[in-house]
Design an enzyme around this catalytic site. Sequence first.
Site, PDB file in Angstrom:
ATOM      1  N   ASP A  59      23.172 -38.584  12.338  1.00 16.60           N
ATOM      2  CA  ASP A  59      22.440 -38.418  13.604  1.00 16.60           C
ATOM      3  C   ASP A  59      20.994 -38.103  13.260  1.00 16.60           C
ATOM      4  O   ASP A  59      20.703 -37.082  12.628  1.00 16.60           O
ATOM      5  CB  ASP A  59      23.059 -37.292  14.437  1.00 16.60           C
ATOM      6  CG  ASP A  59      22.379 -37.145  15.787  1.00 16.60           C
ATOM      7  OD1 ASP A  59      21.561 -38.024  16.136  1.00 16.60           O
ATOM      8  OD2 ASP A  59      22.648 -36.153  16.495  1.00 16.60           O
ATOM      9  N   GLU A  98      36.003 -72.887  71.997  1.00 17.62           N
ATOM     10  CA  GLU A  98      36.973 -73.847  71.482  1.00 17.62           C
ATOM     11  C   GLU A  98      38.316 -73.173  71.206  1.00 17.62           C
ATOM     12  O   GLU A  98      39.388 -73.723  71.497  1.00 17.62           O
ATOM     13  CB  GLU A  98      36.433 -74.498  70.206  1.00 17.62           C
ATOM     14  CG  GLU A  98      35.196 -75.350  70.397  1.00 17.62           C
ATOM     15  CD  GLU A  98      35.510 -76.724  70.978  1.00 17.62           C
ATOM     16  OE1 GLU A  98      36.706 -76.994  71.257  1.00 17.62           O
ATOM     17  OE2 GLU A  98      34.571 -77.501  71.164  1.00 17.62           O
ATOM     18  N   ASP A 103      21.986  -0.811  77.203  1.00 14.50           N
ATOM     19  CA  ASP A 103      21.645  -2.173  76.779  1.00 14.50           C
ATOM     20  C   ASP A 103      20.393  -2.116  75.922  1.00 14.50           C
ATOM     21  O   ASP A 103      19.575  -1.204  76.042  1.00 14.50           O
ATOM     22  CB  ASP A 103      21.416  -3.076  77.987  1.00 14.50           C
ATOM     23  CG  ASP A 103      21.289  -4.539  77.575  1.00 14.50           C
ATOM     24  OD1 ASP A 103      21.814  -4.875  76.508  1.00 14.50           O
ATOM     25  OD2 ASP A 103      20.662  -5.323  78.302  1.00 14.50           O
ATOM     26  N   LYS A 153      34.479 -58.910  26.263  1.00 18.12           N
ATOM     27  CA  LYS A 153      33.551 -57.931  25.714  1.00 18.12           C
ATOM     28  C   LYS A 153      34.076 -57.308  24.436  1.00 18.12           C
ATOM     29  O   LYS A 153      33.303 -56.801  23.622  1.00 18.12           O
ATOM     30  CB  LYS A 153      33.290 -56.843  26.747  1.00 18.12           C
ATOM     31  CG  LYS A 153      32.718 -57.342  28.053  1.00 18.12           C
ATOM     32  CD  LYS A 153      32.599 -56.226  29.069  1.00 18.12           C
ATOM     33  CE  LYS A 153      32.093 -56.732  30.406  1.00 18.12           C
ATOM     34  NZ  LYS A 153      32.022 -55.648  31.420  1.00 18.12           N
ATOM     35  N   ASP A 187       0.861  -1.185   0.000  1.00 22.50           N
ATOM     36  CA  ASP A 187       0.000   0.000   0.000  1.00 22.50           C
ATOM     37  C   ASP A 187       0.894   1.229   0.000  1.00 22.50           C
ATOM     38  O   ASP A 187       1.454   1.613   1.036  1.00 22.50           O
ATOM     39  CB  ASP A 187      -0.906  -0.015   1.221  1.00 22.50           C
ATOM     40  CG  ASP A 187      -1.928   1.117   1.201  1.00 22.50           C
ATOM     41  OD1 ASP A 187      -1.902   1.893   0.226  1.00 22.50           O
ATOM     42  OD2 ASP A 187      -2.724   1.210   2.142  1.00 22.50           O
ATOM     43  N   GLN A 202      20.642 -72.197  79.679  1.00 20.73           N
ATOM     44  CA  GLN A 202      20.088 -72.672  80.941  1.00 20.73           C
ATOM     45  C   GLN A 202      19.260 -71.548  81.561  1.00 20.73           C
ATOM     46  O   GLN A 202      19.787 -70.465  81.869  1.00 20.73           O
ATOM     47  CB  GLN A 202      21.194 -73.105  81.904  1.00 20.73           C
ATOM     48  CG  GLN A 202      20.636 -73.714  83.189  1.00 20.73           C
ATOM     49  CD  GLN A 202      21.743 -74.092  84.152  1.00 20.73           C
ATOM     50  OE1 GLN A 202      22.789 -73.463  84.146  1.00 20.73           O
ATOM     51  NE2 GLN A 202      21.511 -75.136  84.954  1.00 20.73           N
ATOM     52  N   SER A 228      30.044 -67.860  72.367  1.00 19.36           N
ATOM     53  CA  SER A 228      29.673 -68.934  71.449  1.00 19.36           C
ATOM     54  C   SER A 228      30.578 -70.137  71.656  1.00 19.36           C
ATOM     55  O   SER A 228      31.654 -70.044  72.257  1.00 19.36           O
ATOM     56  CB  SER A 228      29.753 -68.449  70.005  1.00 19.36           C
ATOM     57  OG  SER A 228      31.082 -68.096  69.678  1.00 19.36           O
ATOM     58  N   ASP A 270      34.972 -82.521  77.785  1.00 15.92           N
ATOM     59  CA  ASP A 270      33.609 -82.005  77.628  1.00 15.92           C
ATOM     60  C   ASP A 270      32.934 -81.827  78.988  1.00 15.92           C
ATOM     61  O   ASP A 270      32.263 -80.824  79.249  1.00 15.92           O
ATOM     62  CB  ASP A 270      32.817 -82.972  76.747  1.00 15.92           C
ATOM     63  CG  ASP A 270      31.404 -82.476  76.512  1.00 15.92           C
ATOM     64  OD1 ASP A 270      31.241 -81.409  75.855  1.00 15.92           O
ATOM     65  OD2 ASP A 270      30.465 -83.125  76.999  1.00 15.92           O
TER      66      ASP A 270
END
EC number: 3.4.23.-
Length: 1733
Positions: A807, A1219, A1453, A1082, A564, A1187, A1214, A1310
């Site tokens: 890619d 032992e 104070d 691998k 225009d 016991q 134990s 024992d």
Amino acid sequence: MGQTVTTPLSLTLQHWGDVQRIASNQSVDVKKRRWVTFCSAEWPTFNVGWPQDGTFNLGVISQVKSRVFCPGPHGHPDQVPYIVTWEALAYDPPPWVKPFVSPKPPPLPTAPVLPPGPSAQPPSRSALYPALTLSIKSKPPKPQVLPDSGGPLIDLLTEDPPPYGVQPSSSARENNEEEAATTSEVSPPSPMVSRLRGRRDPPAADSTTSQAFPLRMGGDGQLQYWPFSSSDLYNWKNNNPSFSEDPGKLTALIESVLITHQPTWDDCQQLLGTLLTGEEKQRVLLEAGKAVRGNDGRPTQLPNEVNAAFPLERPDWDYTTTEGRNHLVLYRQLLLAGLQNAGRSPTNLAKVKGITQGPNESPSAFLERLKEAYRRYTPYDPEDPGQETNVSMSFIWQSAPDIGRKLERLEDLKSKTLGDLVREAEKIFNKRETPEEREERIRREIEEKEERRRAEDEQRERERDRRRHREMSKLLATVVIGQRQDRQGGERRRPQLDKDQCAYCKEKGHWAKDCPKKPRGPRGPRPQTSLLTLGDXGGQGQEPPPEPRITLKVGGQPVTFLVDTGAQHSVLTQNPGPLSDKSAWVQGATGGKRYRWTTDRKVHLATGKVTHSFLHVPDCPYPLLGRDLLTKLKAQIHFEGSGAQVVGPMGQPLQVLTLNIENKYRLHETSKEPDVPLGSTWLSDFPQAWAETGGMGLAVRQAPLIIPLKATSTPVSIKQYPMSQEARLGIKPHIQRLLDQGILVPCQSPWNTPLLPVKKPGTNDYRPVQDLREVNKRVEDIHPTVPNPYNLLSGLPPSHQWYTVLDLKDAFFCLRLHPTSQPLFAFEWRDPEMGISGQLTWTRLPQGFKNSPTLFDEALHRDLADFRIQHPDLILLQYVDDLLLAATSEQDCQRGTRALLQTLGNLGYRASAKKAQICQKQVKYLGYLLKEGQRWLTEARKETVMGQPTPKTPRQLREFLGTAGFCRLWIPGFAEMAAPLYPLTKTGTLFNWGPDQQKAYQEIKQALLTAPALGLPDLTKPFELFVDEKQGYAKGVLTQKLGPWRRPVAYLSKKLDPVAAGWPPCLRMVAAIAVLTKDAGKLTMGQPLVILAPHAVEALVKQPPDRWLSNARMTHYQAMLLDTDRVQFGPVVALNPATLLPLPEKEAPHDCLEILAETHGTRPDLTDQPIPDADYTWYTDGSSFLQEGQRRAGAAVTTETEVIWARALPAGTSAQRAELIALTQALKMAEGKKLNVYTDSRYAFATAHVHGEIYRRRGLLTSEGREIKNKNEILALLKALFLPKRLSIIHCPGHQKGNSAEARGNRMADQAAREAAMKAVLETSTLLIEDSTPYTPPHFHYTETDLKRLRELGATYNQTKGYWVLQGKPVMPDQSVFELLDSLHRLTHPSPQKMKALLDREESPYYMLNRDRTIQYVTETCTACAQVNASKAKIGAGVRVRGHRPGTHWEVDFTEVKPGLYGYKYLLVFVDTFSGWVEAFPTKRETAKVVTKKLLEDIFPRFGMPQVLGSDNGPAFASQVSQSVADLLGIDWKLHCAYRPQSSGQVERMNRTIKETLTKLTLASGTRDWVLLLPLALYRARNTPGPHGLTPYEILYGAPPPLVNFHDPEMSKLTNSPSLQAHLQALQAVQQEVWKPLAAAYQDQLDQPVIPHPFRVGDAVWVRRHQTKNLEPRWKGPYTVLLTTPTALKVDGISAWIHAAHVKAATTPPAGTAWKVQRSQNPLKIRLTRGAP
């Protein structure tokens, strides 16, 4: 390499704990990150010489401190703790700082004293500075003007006024007439001046010399030193602008000071330091040095002449001589010249233009401000007639808009003077309309505008109705005509087809789909989309404008404009984005209206491409291309037969580009050429294969995907997270693009997950990322089949050296989602402009979904299966959406690439042309650089690892190891190199970064920089694996033959598990080979592998020693390493530790089986067969059983018939442990003998024969890496194995019923163990196993002190047993008692009372000598108890120091008052210690500024300047601002002890009184306004009697407060004020009758003796921590006492005073104690103890 430079900053970071401790002693807190920031980035900007690495120079630190403590906005209060800590480090350096601290210079004298010089000659007089000389004779002492501070108070009425100064005697004038003539003009200082200057005693030196200088003439003619007072400096500083703001005013002030005060060199420096900043002072001194002139009268630059005239350091001028005073006169003149030159600021017209007239400012006031700006910022004089024009124009342009517009319209403006303009401006200013008139005018304009709008709307409605009627008439006429034509001509339809007729060719016999004439084959490529022009309409629902039209790209969207030429401006109808504030009036056919412009985006291009600012007119039918844009384009419009054409000046098509201003920089960027540019033929030949030309892809052969859910899954709905406006606008174009492409569609779904905007690094662009974690939890898992990038390249033979890398763009979006699965991925999105408010979901496979990579990888692999079959000579590798095509020649690579692109295009996939690498010999793929059959690490990968900073947290370390671990194939011995780093990554481990970790960190980076090139695995050739093992780490290199050389394929390394790491070297090599063979598989993909190692391990694998290897591990190794088809063992080779490749010379081979046979046991002669000539044959057993709900245990050693040793063990032991204890006891008792010992425990037997040595080599760890059970018992057993001369440990079955010797001995052992378990446990220790021989006391050593004490107690000596006996018990000597009690105390640290109770309860077989005294000594000298235990120290009450008169001594104070009202939350309380008078001020903040403001504005004007102020150590009181003000005003500010409120008891008690009174008043009055009630509370506090029966009001004013009854008719009599004389008489009475007795009473309290604390200088004390953390001791120290007061201490290392109640004595062991070595339970540890004296 590897060396680092130690700097002060790094030194403090290495000793950060000490830095925090020093900061805590300074009552501050510092943080490491801010410490580094301030030191390296903030303080260097102060331009005081602070380096980025820090310094311990006190001079530089003091300059930085002055900048930090600078009051006002230029200060840095947040940096105060850090610079204070720096200063403490430099002032009192710890040992690690002392080597970096330079020696302190000798201190300068605080009061300079002139040395006695020769008698001065009468100087010549100066016009500017009068010469002052010394008097020859001494003067009598001056009478005292003010009374002594310690003397009685002045009687204000009876005392005579102070004497005036005495004139010089006549003798002095006779002795020196000229001097008298000179000094007669100078009067002695007045008493008021003397009072302001301060009282000083007369100098005691000889009267012929001056002990103080500079140059004030005394009453006797002698020069005296009168320094600047603090009040003078304070007033000059605060009452004048700074030098940068107004240099002229400050220069005039300094000039007057130099003339009137005659300062010395030192005073000049003090004056400059007070009035100028550091930078300003340096600039003045520099300019003054430039003003020094040489002998020829010209400015000189010779350093000696400049320094002689204007020294920068203190000169040795003698001011008693003429030469010295002449030097000083010259120095002042140069200083003034420097001030004037430095004050000449550079021309800054921008500052002048910034001066504008205010809304209510008069023109005359504005003119004065404008002139002042000219004087300050320009070298021009505004009063100069030559500058009147410039000032006039500035006055017009910078006046108020209404005044400026009218001044511009004045006739004959050039002839107007500045005065005329000001007068005109005053008239305009005075004629301005009032606010009421302006409101009335605006109201009328609005009403008129509304009236016009209504008329326009009515006219528009009438026109619309008429237009509708005309259009309806035309429509009806057209319908009628059409019906007539139909009736005349009949229907015009397409002829009807027969049943067997083709619709395409109209032949019969077939249909259109089978028509042979219809073209077949794939649909042709779509036309390429134009990037700049489109033929679409300008907007939705809008017809395209008529010709001529041009389609442009505006804001990323195509818009069709109507050309225009009648439009002045170009117009947009749709919303183009942000609009500017500018608007324009547009007049059209339908009327006028104001419209806004778009934001300014103008960019002028020489190529014809431009951007433009459009006018936004929504009412316009079409977008318009107006004359403004056509002019810039130089467009040409041609009218031809086909219509109008718009072209450029050269006939070329127009291209117009509109973009945002933030993207303007991209127009100036140079295009970055790719490594190998993608040819245009590739784009044009395969348009469907590229994302740039083919658009979004769609896999045509793949069916829509259905996402199955777990059986128990329910929909999850998570609200959208808040999103910033910037982020929303950033992802909006992406959402719009995906909506346009149909990838996103609106939906309604019960599922919803949030959308996260992620900013792309380096740009301002955002991309949308959906958080699908909750959806992933509810979707069924599928097995991932994505290839492993670790071994993906193993399928690429080295012979294929031409590569193509593609890619795929938006790969996941190529797969469709089934409509039933689309609601799973819904998210919220709102866009009002697009009309979207709800949910959107994906129609394609979304990113972020856990199964997306697997689904796409499988789909693409299926689609490319035909391509692989058709091209068997090509290698195609696929990793999700990354494709690698390899060929042997360039021609094959191009042929294969074309076929691959054609296939991808037909299948619907799109590759990225930007990332494509077509037919190249060197490409980048998956982070690798491929070239000539080899692979390298890319530089980007190396920079990623090298760019990571030193890890500070376990997470950062894991990130580094993960990034570096990707490159481990290129780093030989990576596992061994990174071994020190992995322990720090474990959860719960303390992150301690030490030298070993730093060394490993640097070695990994260095190895990465020298990473070699690795060959690609060739699966047609065999592989060779060279393996070595060192200290539990397997290392190897995988190679392949390349001609006569071995080319490395990968470097492998791994740490062995804890079980294998404890094996002998030969077996560790087997484990290393097995581990690396598994990793190499691998890469070899099952191809033949030859193993070469320094050990002949094949025989070990075939016949492994069963004592070391478990069956499962043995089977695993044999199955892996004896697979002859895949694994073969080569000859034994010696490897180079650096390269892991064989050495030319070989070492002598060794026999691994023989070495294992030698190292499999703990003791070589240990056997499991009975020894024929044994000295003892014993049986051992351990028993453990329940016991009555309690587990009992016992152990025994027996023969066949008798018990050798039996003992009950602690509850819960134990059977295995019992032992071991029994077997260990048997070995100990058989020391040096031949022993056969039988045990029925497989556990004890295997531990002694096999497992013990394995455990020892493994570090006493299980196969899982945990500590073994019964560790101490196993160590004791392994140690006891070597005690017997010969040993045989034999296993026998348990619980035998036969009558053999083994059966009888086992039953006996024992039974003895069970019987022992039933007895009481005598000792809890299981390692201190006693001998079977009868108990005999140890041999004691008694000292002389012990013997003397024993004789006093009546003890007897046992000659046979060799010890003293008392009370029937052996006496333990003092030293042994100390060792026993010290060990007992260190177990649980009980108190002395608890230790005594414990020893009294347990019957000891000994009599402990001096037990109670030793217990007390042990507990007092225990450091742990001293640091933790509380103290009950009682300190006597002290005496509070009070003032000797009102207003001299105050306590201050802050107290908090809740609830806060009107912003007032704090109350600042001042209490006069003499009278108890209180002043309280409500404040909003608790700052030093508030304290100094109230002190100077309220306390000082009413009560005078305080002499002493007392307060706690709060930030408002201890800050540099408060302390500096106190120093400047001469106030002694006493900071009380921290965390001791009693030290400020008077003001603390007053706080309580005020708050209690306020509480009562609020309850009584019903209001919460405590600020309103505060005066009543103060009235009560001021009128409450004190300890002496007087109220503060009575003490201060001498009478009770006036109480007036306002209802008394005689009240008028009370209003007569007494005279001034009566007031003074009353004040005198108060002084005599109240103040003096109170002062005497307070003095008596101070004179009373106070019980001091017991601490003395040199004592060691513990200091209480007032703020302790978890598991932190209560006390810190010990510290050495340096100074003491009756109630406080000063200790070494803490700056503040400490109250005596906050310390306790530290008991240190005497120096004469000796250290002793003791054994411990661990054979690798010893204990050092120190006994009592």
